[in-house]
Scaffold this active site. Structure first.
Site, short mmCIF file in Angstrom:
data_model
loop_
_atom_site.label_atom_id
_atom_site.label_comp_id
_atom_site.label_asym_id
_atom_site.label_seq_id
_atom_site.Cartn_x
_atom_site.Cartn_y
_atom_site.Cartn_z
N SER A 92 0.80 -1.24 0.00
CA SER A 92 0.00 0.00 0.00
C SER A 92 0.83 1.28 0.00
O SER A 92 0.27 2.37 0.11
CB SER A 92 -0.91 0.06 1.23
OG SER A 92 -1.83 -0.97 1.19
N THR A 195 -0.89 2.27 4.56
CA THR A 195 -0.41 3.65 4.37
C THR A 195 0.38 4.09 5.59
O THR A 195 -0.02 3.78 6.71
CB THR A 195 -1.62 4.60 4.22
OG1 THR A 195 -2.25 4.31 3.00
CG2 THR A 195 -1.21 6.06 4.25
N THR A 213 1.44 6.93 0.29
CA THR A 213 0.60 5.76 0.01
C THR A 213 0.49 5.48 -1.49
O THR A 213 0.70 6.40 -2.31
CB THR A 213 -0.84 6.01 0.55
OG1 THR A 213 -1.62 4.82 0.45
CG2 THR A 213 -1.56 7.12 -0.20
N ARG A 223 -7.85 8.48 -9.35
CA ARG A 223 -8.38 8.70 -8.00
C ARG A 223 -7.26 9.15 -7.04
O ARG A 223 -6.16 8.63 -7.05
CB ARG A 223 -9.01 7.40 -7.49
CG ARG A 223 -9.57 7.47 -6.06
CD ARG A 223 -8.60 6.97 -5.03
NE ARG A 223 -9.19 6.90 -3.69
CZ ARG A 223 -8.50 6.73 -2.58
NH1 ARG A 223 -7.20 6.58 -2.62
NH2 ARG A 223 -9.09 6.69 -1.40
N VAL A 224 -7.58 10.12 -6.22
CA VAL A 224 -6.65 10.60 -5.21
C VAL A 224 -7.32 10.47 -3.85
O VAL A 224 -8.51 10.79 -3.71
CB VAL A 224 -6.28 12.08 -5.50
CG1 VAL A 224 -5.52 12.69 -4.34
CG2 VAL A 224 -5.44 12.17 -6.78
N GLY A 225 -6.57 10.00 -2.88
CA GLY A 225 -7.13 9.83 -1.53
C GLY A 225 -6.83 11.00 -0.62
O GLY A 225 -6.54 12.12 -1.07
N ASP A 226 -6.89 10.74 0.68
CA ASP A 226 -6.69 11.81 1.67
C ASP A 226 -5.22 12.13 1.92
O ASP A 226 -4.89 13.24 2.36
CB ASP A 226 -7.32 11.38 3.00
CG ASP A 226 -6.67 10.11 3.53
OD1 ASP A 226 -6.65 9.09 2.78
OD2 ASP A 226 -6.13 10.11 4.65
N THR A 246 -5.27 7.37 8.33
CA THR A 246 -5.14 6.21 7.46
C THR A 246 -6.52 5.60 7.30
O THR A 246 -7.40 5.80 8.14
CB THR A 246 -4.14 5.19 8.05
OG1 THR A 246 -4.08 4.05 7.20
CG2 THR A 246 -4.54 4.73 9.43
N GLY A 247 -6.71 4.88 6.22
CA GLY A 247 -8.01 4.27 6.00
C GLY A 247 -8.66 4.79 4.73
O GLY A 247 -7.98 5.31 3.84
N LEU A 248 -9.98 4.64 4.65
CA LEU A 248 -10.69 5.00 3.42
C LEU A 248 -10.65 6.52 3.23
O LEU A 248 -11.36 7.28 3.90
CB LEU A 248 -12.13 4.51 3.50
CG LEU A 248 -12.95 4.74 2.23
CD1 LEU A 248 -12.41 3.92 1.06
CD2 LEU A 248 -14.41 4.41 2.47
N GLY A 249 -9.81 6.95 2.27
CA GLY A 249 -9.53 8.37 2.09
C GLY A 249 -10.77 9.21 1.87
O GLY A 249 -10.87 10.34 2.38
C1 SD4 Z 1 -6.18 6.38 0.70
N1 SD4 Z 1 -5.84 6.69 3.05
O1 SD4 Z 1 -5.62 6.55 -0.37
C2 SD4 Z 1 -5.34 6.01 1.90
C3 SD4 Z 1 -5.33 4.52 2.02
C4 SD4 Z 1 -4.84 3.98 3.33
O2 SD4 Z 1 -4.04 2.29 4.54
O3 SD4 Z 1 -4.71 4.65 4.33
N2 SD4 Z 1 -4.53 2.75 3.42
O4 SD4 Z 1 -7.39 6.47 0.83
#
Ligand code: SD4
Length: 334
Positions: A92, A195, A213, A223-226, A246-249
């Site tokens: 990741s 991440t 990440t 796509r771009v995350g947080d 961390t997690g679902l951006g």
């Molecule tokens: C994202 N926050 O791109 C990141 C993914 C992540 O552990 O944290 N994974 O959404």
């Protein structure tokens, strides 16, 4: 001016002490435990480095080693997460990470210091250390965020090596398996995030943070995350503290998670209270599908108090100082 929360706490402590003395029931062991309320064991120990997930341990070690060498907290948080960007077992972070649905690995990263200076890159290809490119954006350009081909061009002009575009053996295997069904579900695996977000405090009270990440596996191209969004995946302010996510951006961006935590700390919340409030807010905005979402926050205030909280169980972080480096399990809402 004393921090409002701290002055409130010390008033409260004085009050408790007074009332105990007034009632003349002063048992030494009890009065001692009241005089020293329970706080995380590392409060006051500086420098302090925190990072998300198990790879945080070697990343913290690299950050602390860099801090010993240069004494610069930005150097430390950059070098720390570069260790994870180099880790071939991590799916990741870095170019070995899982690709998007087109089979292309694209990276996001950010870096920020306590004076509000920051830089980030997103949707960048073929660059092994996006965190270092984010630092270039911060230090050498008038901008905060550069994405895609523009970021790759910046890397070339700054002399970064451009890597061959091919999936790592582990990523290739996983992608081939995914392609059989090609199910597009941007649902993050609840227990296996990788991440890295890192926040650090140096011995003089300067804060900094970094986040890097490859984002959600099999995401839509582009796509771009947080993680590269300042205020979502990372926020730092020397006056208050720092936070990373961390997690679902998507769920984190919607509530400006890291910025919210720093602002809650500014209003007097402890890092723990601020992380819990951010998770509550995130849950309230994602009620429909919250069982499928994992998001975790990690925070530190300028006194070295630490907080962490997640939506689901399984989030952990590494906490490191000059004297030790250890994993801690975060509490979670569910
Ligand atoms: C994202 N926050 O791109 C990141 C993914 C992540 O552990 O944290 N994974 O959404």
């Amino acid at each position: 001016m004393p921090h409002p929360k701290l002055s409130h706490m010390s008033e409260r402590r004085k009050f408790i002490k007074k009332s105990l003395l007034g009632s003349a029931i002063v048992i030494p062991a009890i009065s001692k435990s009241i005089a020293q309320p329970q706080r995380p064991s590392l409060v006051g120990e500086k420098p302090l480095i925190l990072s998300t997930w198990n790879h945080g341990l070697p990343a913290n070690a690299a950050a602390i080693a860099k801090l010993k060498e240069t004494g610069n907290i930005i150097d430390a948080v950059e070098t720390g997460v570069m260790d994870t960007e180099n880790d071939l077992s991590n799916l990741s972070v870095g170019l070995q990470g899982l690709p998007d649905r087109e089979g292309i690995t694209t990276l996001d990263a950010s870096i920020m210091n306590g004076n509000g200076e920051c830089g980030s890159v997103a949707f960048v290809r073929q660059v092994k250390h996006p965190v270092s490119l984010a630092r270039v954006v911060m230090e050498k350009t008038p901008h905060v965020m550069i994405v895609g081909e523009g970021a790759r061009q910046l890397a070339i002009s700054e002399g970064f090596p451009i890597e061959k575009e091919e999936l790592s053996p582990n990523a290739k295997k996983a992608y081939e398996k995914w392609k059989v069904q090609s199910q597009y579900k941007p649902i993050i695996n609840i227990e296996n995030h990788d991440t890295i977000g890192m926040i650090g405090l140096d011995k003089d009270g300067n804060l900094a943070g970094s986040c890097t990440t490859s984002g959600l596996a099999y995401k839509m191209h582009g796509r771009v995350g947080d993680s590269p969004i300042i205020g979502a995946g990372l926020f730092v302010d020397n006056e208050v503290g720092a936070a990373t996510a961390t997690g679902l951006g998507e769920s984190i961006i919607k509530v400006c998670g890291s910025f919210m935590i720093v602002e809650l700390m500014r209003q007097g919340r402890t890092p723990q209270e601020a992380c819990e409030e951010a998770v509550r807010r995130l849950i309230s905005k994602n009620k429909g599908n919250i069982k499928d979402i994992q998001a975790g926050f990690l925070a530190i205030n300028k006194d070295g108090e630490v907080g962490a909280f997640a939506v689901q169980p399984g989030f952990n972080y590494a906490q490191g100082t000059m004297s030790y480096n250890k994993m801690i399990d975060s509490k979670s809402h569910f």
